[in-house]
Motif scaffolding. Structure first.
Motif, PDB file in Angstrom:
ATOM      1  N   THR A 311     -26.210 -54.138  30.462  1.00 21.01           N
ATOM      2  CA  THR A 311     -27.354 -54.737  30.734  1.00 21.01           C
ATOM      3  C   THR A 311     -27.566 -55.162  32.556  1.00 21.01           C
ATOM      4  O   THR A 311     -28.374 -54.991  33.128  1.00 21.01           O
ATOM      5  CB  THR A 311     -27.717 -55.985  30.100  1.00 21.01           C
ATOM      6  N   LEU A 312     -26.491 -55.792  32.869  1.00 23.48           N
ATOM      7  CA  LEU A 312     -26.373 -56.032  34.535  1.00 23.48           C
ATOM      8  C   LEU A 312     -26.700 -54.636  35.171  1.00 23.48           C
ATOM      9  O   LEU A 312     -27.104 -54.643  36.266  1.00 23.48           O
ATOM     10  CB  LEU A 312     -25.017 -56.708  34.756  1.00 23.48           C
ATOM     11  N   ASP A 313     -26.397 -53.457  34.747  1.00 20.91           N
ATOM     12  CA  ASP A 313     -26.505 -52.408  35.568  1.00 20.91           C
ATOM     13  C   ASP A 313     -27.841 -51.855  35.227  1.00 20.91           C
ATOM     14  O   ASP A 313     -28.136 -50.547  35.841  1.00 20.91           O
ATOM     15  CB  ASP A 313     -25.450 -51.346  35.218  1.00 20.91           C
ATOM     16  N   GLY A 314     -28.772 -52.350  34.384  1.00 22.11           N
ATOM     17  CA  GLY A 314     -30.074 -51.835  34.224  1.00 22.11           C
ATOM     18  C   GLY A 314     -30.046 -51.007  33.125  1.00 22.11           C
ATOM     19  O   GLY A 314     -31.082 -50.322  32.899  1.00 22.11           O
ATOM     20  N   ARG A 315     -28.967 -50.942  32.181  1.00 25.22           N
ATOM     21  CA  ARG A 315     -29.139 -49.839  31.144  1.00 25.22           C
ATOM     22  C   ARG A 315     -29.102 -50.572  29.770  1.00 25.22           C
ATOM     23  O   ARG A 315     -28.785 -51.618  29.683  1.00 25.22           O
ATOM     24  CB  ARG A 315     -27.764 -49.054  31.227  1.00 25.22           C
ATOM     25  N   ARG A 316     -29.831 -49.852  28.605  1.00 26.32           N
ATOM     26  CA  ARG A 316     -29.636 -50.497  27.542  1.00 26.32           C
ATOM     27  C   ARG A 316     -28.273 -50.610  26.802  1.00 26.32           C
ATOM     28  O   ARG A 316     -27.741 -49.747  26.698  1.00 26.32           O
ATOM     29  CB  ARG A 316     -30.792 -49.708  26.589  1.00 26.32           C
ATOM     30  N   PRO A 317     -28.005 -51.644  26.040  1.00 27.12           N
ATOM     31  CA  PRO A 317     -26.874 -51.711  25.288  1.00 27.12           C
ATOM     32  C   PRO A 317     -27.013 -50.954  24.119  1.00 27.12           C
ATOM     33  O   PRO A 317     -28.063 -50.676  23.634  1.00 27.12           O
ATOM     34  CB  PRO A 317     -26.710 -53.403  24.959  1.00 27.12           C
ATOM     35  N   LYS A 318     -25.736 -50.347  23.630  1.00 28.59           N
ATOM     36  CA  LYS A 318     -25.699 -49.582  22.593  1.00 28.59           C
ATOM     37  C   LYS A 318     -25.459 -50.163  21.116  1.00 28.59           C
ATOM     38  O   LYS A 318     -24.926 -51.212  21.347  1.00 28.59           O
ATOM     39  CB  LYS A 318     -24.501 -48.257  22.799  1.00 28.59           C
ATOM     40  N   PRO A 319     -25.909 -49.501  20.249  1.00 27.97           N
ATOM     41  CA  PRO A 319     -25.611 -50.194  18.843  1.00 27.97           C
ATOM     42  C   PRO A 319     -24.139 -50.282  18.811  1.00 27.97           C
ATOM     43  O   PRO A 319     -23.309 -49.611  19.009  1.00 27.97           O
ATOM     44  CB  PRO A 319     -26.256 -49.131  17.881  1.00 27.97           C
ATOM     45  N   PHE A 320     -23.679 -51.186  17.925  1.00 27.80           N
ATOM     46  CA  PHE A 320     -22.334 -51.285  17.715  1.00 27.80           C
ATOM     47  C   PHE A 320     -21.876 -50.719  16.397  1.00 27.80           C
ATOM     48  O   PHE A 320     -22.845 -50.948  15.274  1.00 27.80           O
ATOM     49  CB  PHE A 320     -22.141 -53.120  17.437  1.00 27.80           C
ATOM     50  N   ARG A 321     -20.940 -49.822  16.056  1.00 26.20           N
ATOM     51  CA  ARG A 321     -20.645 -49.167  15.068  1.00 26.20           C
ATOM     52  C   ARG A 321     -19.025 -49.481  14.851  1.00 26.20           C
ATOM     53  O   ARG A 321     -18.226 -49.289  15.813  1.00 26.20           O
ATOM     54  CB  ARG A 321     -20.654 -47.751  15.337  1.00 26.20           C
ATOM     55  N   PHE A 322     -18.729 -49.845  13.605  1.00 22.20           N
ATOM     56  CA  PHE A 322     -17.276 -50.117  13.350  1.00 22.20           C
ATOM     57  C   PHE A 322     -17.093 -49.647  11.999  1.00 22.20           C
ATOM     58  O   PHE A 322     -17.763 -49.849  11.034  1.00 22.20           O
ATOM     59  CB  PHE A 322     -17.139 -51.749  13.346  1.00 22.20           C
ATOM     60  N   GLY A 323     -15.794 -49.204  11.767  1.00 25.96           N
ATOM     61  CA  GLY A 323     -15.455 -48.912  10.499  1.00 25.96           C
ATOM     62  C   GLY A 323     -13.938 -49.398  10.337  1.00 25.96           C
ATOM     63  O   GLY A 323     -13.143 -49.341  11.240  1.00 25.96           O
ATOM     64  N   TYR A 324     -13.609 -49.657   8.916  1.00 26.62           N
ATOM     65  CA  TYR A 324     -12.206 -50.225   8.819  1.00 26.62           C
ATOM     66  C   TYR A 324     -11.131 -49.136   8.770  1.00 26.62           C
ATOM     67  O   TYR A 324     -11.627 -47.896   8.397  1.00 26.62           O
ATOM     68  CB  TYR A 324     -12.336 -51.008   7.381  1.00 26.62           C
ATOM     69  N   TYR A 325      -9.933 -49.418   8.929  1.00 25.74           N
ATOM     70  CA  TYR A 325      -9.044 -48.350   8.699  1.00 25.74           C
ATOM     71  C   TYR A 325      -7.932 -48.817   7.947  1.00 25.74           C
ATOM     72  O   TYR A 325      -7.199 -47.854   7.082  1.00 25.74           O
ATOM     73  CB  TYR A 325      -8.490 -48.209  10.365  1.00 25.74           C
ATOM     74  N   HIS A 326      -7.499 -50.117   7.688  1.00 23.46           N
ATOM     75  CA  HIS A 326      -6.316 -50.314   6.787  1.00 23.46           C
ATOM     76  C   HIS A 326      -6.604 -51.786   6.676  1.00 23.46           C
ATOM     77  O   HIS A 326      -7.083 -52.587   7.221  1.00 23.46           O
ATOM     78  CB  HIS A 326      -4.921 -50.075   7.734  1.00 23.46           C
ATOM     79  N   THR A 327      -5.509 -52.201   5.461  1.00 26.01           N
ATOM     80  CA  THR A 327      -5.470 -53.549   5.086  1.00 26.01           C
ATOM     81  C   THR A 327      -3.639 -53.851   5.037  1.00 26.01           C
ATOM     82  O   THR A 327      -3.149 -53.230   4.061  1.00 26.01           O
ATOM     83  CB  THR A 327      -6.007 -53.758   3.646  1.00 26.01           C
ATOM     84  N   PRO A 328      -3.076 -54.427   6.107  1.00 23.80           N
ATOM     85  CA  PRO A 328      -1.879 -54.533   6.132  1.00 23.80           C
ATOM     86  C   PRO A 328      -1.558 -56.069   5.592  1.00 23.80           C
ATOM     87  O   PRO A 328      -1.930 -56.907   5.773  1.00 23.80           O
ATOM     88  CB  PRO A 328      -1.230 -54.411   7.619  1.00 23.80           C
ATOM     89  N   VAL A 329      -0.538 -56.112   4.563  1.00 22.63           N
ATOM     90  CA  VAL A 329      -0.170 -57.343   3.895  1.00 22.63           C
ATOM     91  C   VAL A 329       1.303 -57.698   3.996  1.00 22.63           C
ATOM     92  O   VAL A 329       2.141 -56.510   3.389  1.00 22.63           O
ATOM     93  CB  VAL A 329      -0.686 -57.417   2.539  1.00 22.63           C
TER      94      VAL A 329
END
Length: 396
Positions: A311-329
Protein backbone atom coordinates in the motif's frame (compact mmCIF):
# COMPACT_ATOMS: atom_id res chain seq x y z
CA UNK A 1 -1.25 6.03 2.90
CA UNK A 2 -1.05 9.09 5.08
CA UNK A 3 2.11 10.32 6.78
CA UNK A 4 2.75 12.30 9.92
CA UNK A 5 2.96 15.95 8.87
CA UNK A 6 5.67 16.82 11.40
CA UNK A 7 8.09 13.96 10.71
CA UNK A 8 7.14 12.96 7.18
CA UNK A 9 7.08 9.30 8.24
CA UNK A 10 4.34 6.71 8.12
CA UNK A 11 3.90 5.38 11.67
CA UNK A 12 3.06 1.67 11.93
CA UNK A 13 2.09 0.57 15.43
CA UNK A 14 1.90 -3.16 16.24
CA UNK A 15 0.05 -4.24 19.39
CA UNK A 16 1.07 -7.60 20.82
CA UNK A 17 4.31 -9.54 20.37
CA UNK A 18 2.94 -13.04 20.02
CA UNK A 19 3.81 -15.24 17.05
CA UNK A 20 1.69 -13.09 14.69
CA UNK A 21 2.77 -9.71 16.05
CA UNK A 22 6.46 -10.62 16.03
CA UNK A 23 6.22 -11.88 12.46
CA UNK A 24 4.54 -8.63 11.42
CA UNK A 25 7.12 -6.48 13.20
CA UNK A 26 10.19 -8.26 11.87
CA UNK A 27 8.88 -8.64 8.32
CA UNK A 28 7.71 -5.04 8.17
CA UNK A 29 10.85 -3.63 9.76
CA UNK A 30 13.09 -5.68 7.47
CA UNK A 31 11.28 -4.29 4.44
CA UNK A 32 9.91 -0.96 5.63
CA UNK A 33 12.84 0.46 7.54
CA UNK A 34 14.91 0.43 4.39
CA UNK A 35 12.64 3.33 3.58
CA UNK A 36 13.26 6.50 5.54
CA UNK A 37 9.54 7.30 5.58
CA UNK A 38 8.42 4.28 7.68
CA UNK A 39 8.58 3.99 11.48
CA UNK A 40 7.72 0.63 13.09
CA UNK A 41 6.85 0.37 16.80
CA UNK A 42 6.00 -2.87 18.61
CA UNK A 43 4.14 -2.73 21.94
CA UNK A 44 3.99 -5.61 24.41
CA UNK A 45 3.33 -5.94 28.14
CA UNK A 46 6.66 -7.65 28.84
CA UNK A 47 10.07 -7.95 27.22
CA UNK A 48 10.11 -11.73 27.39
CA UNK A 49 8.64 -13.52 24.40
CA UNK A 50 5.99 -16.08 25.39
CA UNK A 51 6.64 -19.40 23.68
CA UNK A 52 3.11 -20.71 23.99
CA UNK A 53 4.16 -23.94 22.30
CA UNK A 54 6.44 -24.71 25.27
CA UNK A 55 4.39 -23.49 28.23
CA UNK A 56 3.37 -27.04 29.16
CA UNK A 57 7.07 -27.76 29.58
CA UNK A 58 7.62 -24.71 31.78
CA UNK A 59 4.62 -25.78 33.85
CA UNK A 60 6.42 -28.99 34.80
CA UNK A 61 9.60 -27.24 35.85
CA UNK A 62 11.61 -27.82 32.67
CA UNK A 63 13.93 -25.03 31.59
CA UNK A 64 13.29 -23.40 28.25
CA UNK A 65 15.11 -20.56 26.56
CA UNK A 66 14.18 -17.06 27.70
CA UNK A 67 13.79 -15.06 24.51
CA UNK A 68 14.06 -11.28 24.64
CA UNK A 69 11.80 -9.31 22.31
CA UNK A 70 14.27 -6.39 22.03
CA UNK A 71 17.01 -8.88 21.12
CA UNK A 72 14.79 -10.53 18.50
CA UNK A 73 14.19 -7.08 17.00
CA UNK A 74 17.86 -6.13 17.13
CA UNK A 75 19.14 -4.90 13.78
CA UNK A 76 15.69 -4.41 12.26
CA UNK A 77 15.26 -0.75 13.14
CA UNK A 78 11.92 -1.44 14.82
CA UNK A 79 11.28 0.27 18.15
CA UNK A 80 10.04 -1.70 21.17
CA UNK A 81 7.76 -0.18 23.81
CA UNK A 82 6.98 -2.12 26.95
CA UNK A 83 3.55 -1.48 28.44
CA UNK A 84 -0.03 -2.63 28.87
CA UNK A 85 -2.42 -1.38 26.23
CA UNK A 86 -5.38 0.15 28.08
CA UNK A 87 -7.35 1.75 25.24
CA UNK A 88 -7.48 2.11 21.47
CA UNK A 89 -9.12 5.09 19.79
CA UNK A 90 -9.58 3.94 16.23
CA UNK A 91 -11.07 7.25 15.07
CA UNK A 92 -8.33 9.44 16.56
CA UNK A 93 -5.69 6.83 15.62
CA UNK A 94 -4.09 6.62 19.02
CA UNK A 95 -3.34 3.98 21.64
CA UNK A 96 -3.12 4.53 25.39
CA UNK A 97 -0.57 2.56 27.39
CA UNK A 98 -0.60 2.20 31.17
CA UNK A 99 -3.17 5.04 31.32
CA UNK A 100 -0.69 7.90 30.91
CA UNK A 101 1.26 7.26 27.71
CA UNK A 102 -0.17 7.88 24.26
CA UNK A 103 1.13 6.49 20.95
CA UNK A 104 -0.18 7.78 17.61
CA UNK A 105 -0.29 5.73 14.43
CA UNK A 106 -1.09 5.94 10.76
CA UNK A 107 -1.53 2.18 10.42
CA UNK A 108 -2.29 -0.19 13.29
CA UNK A 109 -1.61 -3.93 13.41
CA UNK A 110 -3.86 -5.35 16.13
CA UNK A 111 -2.36 -8.58 17.50
CA UNK A 112 -3.61 -8.75 21.09
CA UNK A 113 -4.37 -12.46 21.04
CA UNK A 114 -6.36 -14.81 23.22
CA UNK A 115 -6.05 -16.20 26.73
CA UNK A 116 -7.75 -19.05 28.54
CA UNK A 117 -11.40 -18.32 29.24
CA UNK A 118 -11.57 -18.29 33.02
CA UNK A 119 -14.92 -16.50 33.17
CA UNK A 120 -17.25 -19.04 31.54
CA UNK A 121 -17.21 -21.54 34.44
CA UNK A 122 -17.61 -20.47 38.08
CA UNK A 123 -14.53 -20.97 40.24
CA UNK A 124 -11.97 -21.16 37.44
CA UNK A 125 -10.69 -17.64 38.02
CA UNK A 126 -10.20 -18.30 41.75
CA UNK A 127 -9.09 -21.92 41.91
CA UNK A 128 -7.49 -22.98 38.60
CA UNK A 129 -4.09 -22.45 36.98
CA UNK A 130 -3.71 -21.37 33.36
CA UNK A 131 -0.97 -21.30 30.72
CA UNK A 132 -1.45 -17.73 29.56
CA UNK A 133 2.12 -16.64 30.26
CA UNK A 134 5.50 -17.91 31.47
CA UNK A 135 4.64 -16.53 34.91
CA UNK A 136 1.41 -18.57 34.99
CA UNK A 137 3.33 -21.69 33.99
CA UNK A 138 5.90 -21.07 36.71
CA UNK A 139 3.15 -20.79 39.34
CA UNK A 140 1.83 -24.21 38.33
CA UNK A 141 5.35 -25.65 38.27
CA UNK A 142 5.87 -24.50 41.85
CA UNK A 143 2.58 -26.09 42.91
CA UNK A 144 3.37 -29.41 41.22
CA UNK A 145 6.84 -29.53 42.76
CA UNK A 146 5.31 -29.19 46.24
CA UNK A 147 2.47 -31.67 45.82
CA UNK A 148 4.35 -34.90 46.41
CA UNK A 149 1.32 -37.10 45.85
CA UNK A 150 -2.14 -36.03 44.84
CA UNK A 151 -4.48 -35.47 41.93
CA UNK A 152 -4.07 -32.94 39.12
CA UNK A 153 -7.12 -32.30 36.97
CA UNK A 154 -6.62 -30.87 33.49
CA UNK A 155 -9.85 -29.22 32.33
CA UNK A 156 -10.18 -29.34 28.56
CA UNK A 157 -9.40 -32.29 26.29
CA UNK A 158 -8.15 -30.25 23.33
CA UNK A 159 -4.54 -30.31 22.18
CA UNK A 160 -3.23 -28.02 24.95
CA UNK A 161 -4.94 -30.19 27.54
CA UNK A 162 -3.55 -33.39 26.03
CA UNK A 163 0.01 -32.06 25.88
CA UNK A 164 -0.20 -30.72 29.41
CA UNK A 165 -1.64 -33.90 30.89
CA UNK A 166 1.00 -36.03 29.19
CA UNK A 167 3.82 -33.74 30.30
CA UNK A 168 2.66 -33.67 33.93
CA UNK A 169 2.16 -37.44 34.03
CA UNK A 170 5.63 -38.09 32.60
CA UNK A 171 7.47 -35.60 34.80
CA UNK A 172 5.52 -36.49 37.97
CA UNK A 173 4.61 -40.20 37.75
CA UNK A 174 3.61 -40.20 41.43
CA UNK A 175 0.70 -37.84 40.68
CA UNK A 176 -2.74 -38.96 39.56
CA UNK A 177 -3.50 -36.98 36.39
CA UNK A 178 -7.10 -36.67 35.20
CA UNK A 179 -7.92 -35.23 31.77
CA UNK A 180 -11.55 -34.31 31.32
CA UNK A 181 -13.54 -32.67 28.55
CA UNK A 182 -16.55 -32.83 26.30
CA UNK A 183 -14.75 -34.65 23.49
CA UNK A 184 -12.41 -37.60 23.52
CA UNK A 185 -8.71 -36.67 23.14
CA UNK A 186 -7.64 -36.46 19.51
CA UNK A 187 -11.24 -36.25 18.32
CA UNK A 188 -10.30 -34.38 15.14
CA UNK A 189 -7.69 -36.98 14.10
CA UNK A 190 -8.20 -40.00 11.90
CA UNK A 191 -8.76 -43.30 13.75
CA UNK A 192 -5.19 -44.67 13.90
CA UNK A 193 -3.36 -41.57 15.20
CA UNK A 194 -6.27 -40.94 17.57
CA UNK A 195 -5.94 -44.46 18.93
CA UNK A 196 -2.17 -43.99 19.31
CA UNK A 197 -2.67 -40.74 21.23
CA UNK A 198 -5.17 -42.32 23.60
CA UNK A 199 -2.95 -45.37 24.15
CA UNK A 200 -0.01 -43.08 24.96
CA UNK A 201 -2.07 -41.26 27.58
CA UNK A 202 -3.03 -44.62 29.08
CA UNK A 203 0.63 -45.73 29.19
CA UNK A 204 1.47 -42.53 31.07
CA UNK A 205 -1.29 -43.26 33.56
CA UNK A 206 -3.54 -40.36 32.56
CA UNK A 207 -7.16 -41.05 33.48
CA UNK A 208 -9.47 -39.71 30.77
CA UNK A 209 -13.03 -38.62 31.41
CA UNK A 210 -14.63 -37.63 28.09
CA UNK A 211 -18.18 -36.58 27.36
CA UNK A 212 -18.31 -34.54 30.57
CA UNK A 213 -18.83 -30.85 31.28
CA UNK A 214 -17.51 -28.87 34.23
CA UNK A 215 -20.13 -27.00 36.26
CA UNK A 216 -17.84 -25.46 38.87
CA UNK A 217 -14.26 -25.51 40.09
CA UNK A 218 -13.96 -25.76 43.88
CA UNK A 219 -10.89 -25.28 46.12
CA UNK A 220 -10.33 -29.06 46.30
CA UNK A 221 -12.44 -30.55 43.51
CA UNK A 222 -14.07 -30.12 40.12
CA UNK A 223 -17.84 -30.46 40.06
CA UNK A 224 -19.29 -31.88 36.86
CA UNK A 225 -22.69 -31.13 35.39
CA UNK A 226 -24.84 -33.72 37.09
CA UNK A 227 -23.21 -33.23 40.48
CA UNK A 228 -20.28 -35.67 40.38
CA UNK A 229 -17.15 -34.43 42.15
CA UNK A 230 -13.61 -35.13 40.94
CA UNK A 231 -11.11 -34.54 43.74
CA UNK A 232 -8.28 -32.19 42.77
CA UNK A 233 -5.19 -30.89 44.55
CA UNK A 234 -4.50 -28.67 41.52
CA UNK A 235 -6.56 -27.76 38.45
CA UNK A 236 -5.12 -26.63 35.13
CA UNK A 237 -7.69 -24.92 32.90
CA UNK A 238 -7.20 -25.25 29.12
CA UNK A 239 -10.82 -25.21 27.94
CA UNK A 240 -11.86 -22.32 25.73
CA UNK A 241 -10.31 -18.93 24.99
CA UNK A 242 -11.33 -15.29 25.11
CA UNK A 243 -9.89 -12.15 23.54
CA UNK A 244 -9.31 -8.63 24.84
CA UNK A 245 -12.39 -6.36 24.90
CA UNK A 246 -10.27 -3.45 23.61
CA UNK A 247 -11.20 -3.96 19.95
CA UNK A 248 -14.92 -3.78 20.64
CA UNK A 249 -14.44 -0.78 22.94
CA UNK A 250 -12.49 0.96 20.16
CA UNK A 251 -15.50 0.74 17.85
CA UNK A 252 -13.99 -1.85 15.52
CA UNK A 253 -16.44 -4.31 14.03
CA UNK A 254 -16.06 -7.56 15.98
CA UNK A 255 -17.72 -10.99 15.95
CA UNK A 256 -19.64 -12.59 18.79
CA UNK A 257 -16.36 -13.51 20.51
CA UNK A 258 -14.89 -10.00 20.27
CA UNK A 259 -12.47 -10.75 17.43
CA UNK A 260 -11.87 -8.11 14.77
CA UNK A 261 -13.76 -8.89 11.56
CA UNK A 262 -11.41 -8.53 8.60
CA UNK A 263 -11.67 -8.27 4.85
CA UNK A 264 -9.75 -10.53 2.47
CA UNK A 265 -6.53 -8.53 3.03
CA UNK A 266 -6.81 -8.75 6.88
CA UNK A 267 -7.97 -5.14 7.25
CA UNK A 268 -10.75 -4.26 9.66
CA UNK A 269 -14.01 -4.03 7.72
CA UNK A 270 -14.91 -0.88 9.67
CA UNK A 271 -11.46 0.76 9.87
CA UNK A 272 -9.25 -0.15 6.88
CA UNK A 273 -6.19 1.47 8.46
CA UNK A 274 -6.29 -1.31 11.08
CA UNK A 275 -5.00 -4.80 10.29
CA UNK A 276 -5.88 -7.68 12.63
CA UNK A 277 -3.70 -10.78 12.93
CA UNK A 278 -3.56 -14.09 14.78
CA UNK A 279 -6.12 -15.00 17.45
CA UNK A 280 -7.39 -11.39 17.56
CA UNK A 281 -8.97 -11.64 14.11
CA UNK A 282 -11.89 -13.34 12.45
CA UNK A 283 -10.28 -14.47 9.20
CA UNK A 284 -12.56 -16.24 6.78
CA UNK A 285 -11.22 -18.64 4.18
CA UNK A 286 -13.06 -20.83 1.70
CA UNK A 287 -13.35 -23.61 4.29
CA UNK A 288 -14.56 -21.33 7.10
CA UNK A 289 -13.05 -19.17 9.84
CA UNK A 290 -9.44 -19.91 10.81
CA UNK A 291 -8.79 -21.09 14.35
CA UNK A 292 -5.95 -19.72 16.43
CA UNK A 293 -2.61 -21.52 16.15
CA UNK A 294 1.03 -20.56 15.69
CA UNK A 295 0.77 -22.37 12.35
CA UNK A 296 -1.76 -19.84 11.11
CA UNK A 297 -0.77 -16.85 13.23
CA UNK A 298 2.67 -16.20 11.78
CA UNK A 299 1.45 -16.12 8.15
CA UNK A 300 -1.20 -13.54 9.08
CA UNK A 301 1.51 -11.30 10.54
CA UNK A 302 3.64 -11.70 7.43
CA UNK A 303 0.71 -10.95 5.15
CA UNK A 304 -0.24 -7.81 7.06
CA UNK A 305 3.33 -6.52 6.82
CA UNK A 306 3.61 -7.20 3.11
CA UNK A 307 0.21 -5.61 2.51
CA UNK A 308 1.25 -2.44 4.34
CA UNK A 309 4.39 -2.19 2.21
CA UNK A 310 2.40 -2.79 -0.97
CA UNK A 311 0.00 0.00 0.00
CA UNK A 312 2.88 2.35 0.77
CA UNK A 313 4.16 1.64 -2.72
CA UNK A 314 0.79 2.55 -4.21
CA UNK A 315 -0.26 -1.05 -4.92
CA UNK A 316 -3.33 -2.93 -3.76
CA UNK A 317 -2.90 -5.54 -1.03
CA UNK A 318 -3.58 -9.10 -2.10
CA UNK A 319 -6.13 -11.43 -0.50
CA UNK A 320 -4.82 -13.66 2.29
CA UNK A 321 -4.84 -17.36 1.50
CA UNK A 322 -3.97 -20.05 4.01
CA UNK A 323 -4.27 -23.81 4.29
CA UNK A 324 -3.41 -25.99 7.27
CA UNK A 325 -0.73 -28.64 6.94
CA UNK A 326 -0.40 -30.63 10.17
CA UNK A 327 -1.39 -31.06 13.81
CA UNK A 328 1.68 -32.01 15.92
CA UNK A 329 0.94 -33.10 19.50
CA UNK A 330 3.66 -33.91 22.03
CA UNK A 331 3.07 -36.78 24.45
CA UNK A 332 5.97 -36.16 26.80
CA UNK A 333 9.55 -35.56 25.74
CA UNK A 334 10.16 -38.62 23.55
CA UNK A 335 6.76 -39.37 22.12
CA UNK A 336 4.29 -37.53 19.90
CA UNK A 337 1.74 -37.92 17.17
CA UNK A 338 1.58 -35.77 14.05
CA UNK A 339 -1.63 -35.76 12.04
CA UNK A 340 -1.10 -34.33 8.56
CA UNK A 341 -4.13 -32.46 7.30
CA UNK A 342 -5.86 -31.12 4.25
CA UNK A 343 -5.86 -27.32 3.86
CA UNK A 344 -9.24 -27.15 5.64
CA UNK A 345 -7.67 -28.91 8.67
CA UNK A 346 -9.50 -32.18 8.07
CA UNK A 347 -7.25 -35.23 8.64
CA UNK A 348 -5.35 -36.95 5.88
CA UNK A 349 -4.36 -40.61 6.03
CA UNK A 350 -0.70 -39.68 6.61
CA UNK A 351 0.58 -39.42 10.18
CA UNK A 352 3.70 -39.90 12.32
CA UNK A 353 4.06 -41.40 15.78
CA UNK A 354 6.74 -42.09 18.38
CA UNK A 355 10.25 -40.66 18.41
CA UNK A 356 10.12 -39.58 14.78
CA UNK A 357 6.99 -37.58 15.51
CA UNK A 358 8.64 -36.12 18.63
CA UNK A 359 11.63 -34.94 16.57
CA UNK A 360 9.25 -33.47 14.00
CA UNK A 361 7.31 -31.63 16.72
CA UNK A 362 10.52 -30.25 18.22
CA UNK A 363 11.58 -28.96 14.80
CA UNK A 364 8.21 -27.27 14.34
CA UNK A 365 8.36 -25.76 17.83
CA UNK A 366 11.77 -24.26 17.15
CA UNK A 367 10.97 -23.11 13.60
CA UNK A 368 9.80 -19.52 14.35
CA UNK A 369 13.30 -18.43 15.37
CA UNK A 370 15.15 -19.44 12.17
CA UNK A 371 12.21 -17.97 10.25
CA UNK A 372 12.47 -14.65 12.11
CA UNK A 373 16.21 -14.65 11.51
CA UNK A 374 15.76 -15.15 7.77
CA UNK A 375 13.17 -12.37 7.69
CA UNK A 376 15.69 -9.94 9.20
CA UNK A 377 18.28 -10.74 6.53
CA UNK A 378 16.10 -11.09 3.46
CA UNK A 379 16.56 -8.89 0.39
CA UNK A 380 14.10 -6.07 -0.12
CA UNK A 381 12.16 -7.99 -2.78
CA UNK A 382 11.75 -11.16 -0.73
CA UNK A 383 8.96 -12.37 1.52
CA UNK A 384 8.17 -15.45 3.51
CA UNK A 385 4.77 -16.13 2.13
CA UNK A 386 2.23 -18.56 3.62
CA UNK A 387 1.25 -21.40 1.35
CA UNK A 388 -0.33 -24.62 2.43
CA UNK A 389 0.30 -23.89 6.10
CA UNK A 390 4.04 -23.43 5.58
CA UNK A 391 6.36 -20.50 4.94
CA UNK A 392 7.86 -20.49 1.48
CA UNK A 393 10.25 -18.03 -0.09
CA UNK A 394 8.63 -15.90 -2.72
CA UNK A 395 8.69 -12.49 -4.36
CA UNK A 396 5.71 -10.17 -4.17
Amino acid sequence: MTKNRETGTHRVLILGAGYAGMAAAIQLAARGTRREDVQVTLVNAQERFTERLRLHMSATGQRVAELSIPELLEGTGARFVRGWVTAVDADAKLVRIDDDRVLHYDTLVYGLGSVADTAAVPGVEDHAYTLNSPQDAELLADRLARLGRGTVVVGGSGLTGVESAAEIAEQYPELDVVLLGRQEPGAAMSPKPRAYLQAALARLGVRVLSGVEVAKVLPDAVQLVGGELVAADAVLWTSGTRVSPLAAAAGLTVDERGRVVTDAALRSVSHPDVYAVGDAATIRQGYGVMHGTCQGGMPTGVHAAVSIVRTLDGRRPKPFRFGYYHTPVSLGRNDAVVQFTHPDDSPRRVYLTGRMAARYKETVTASPWPTYGRMKKMPASGAFWPRGGRFTRGVR
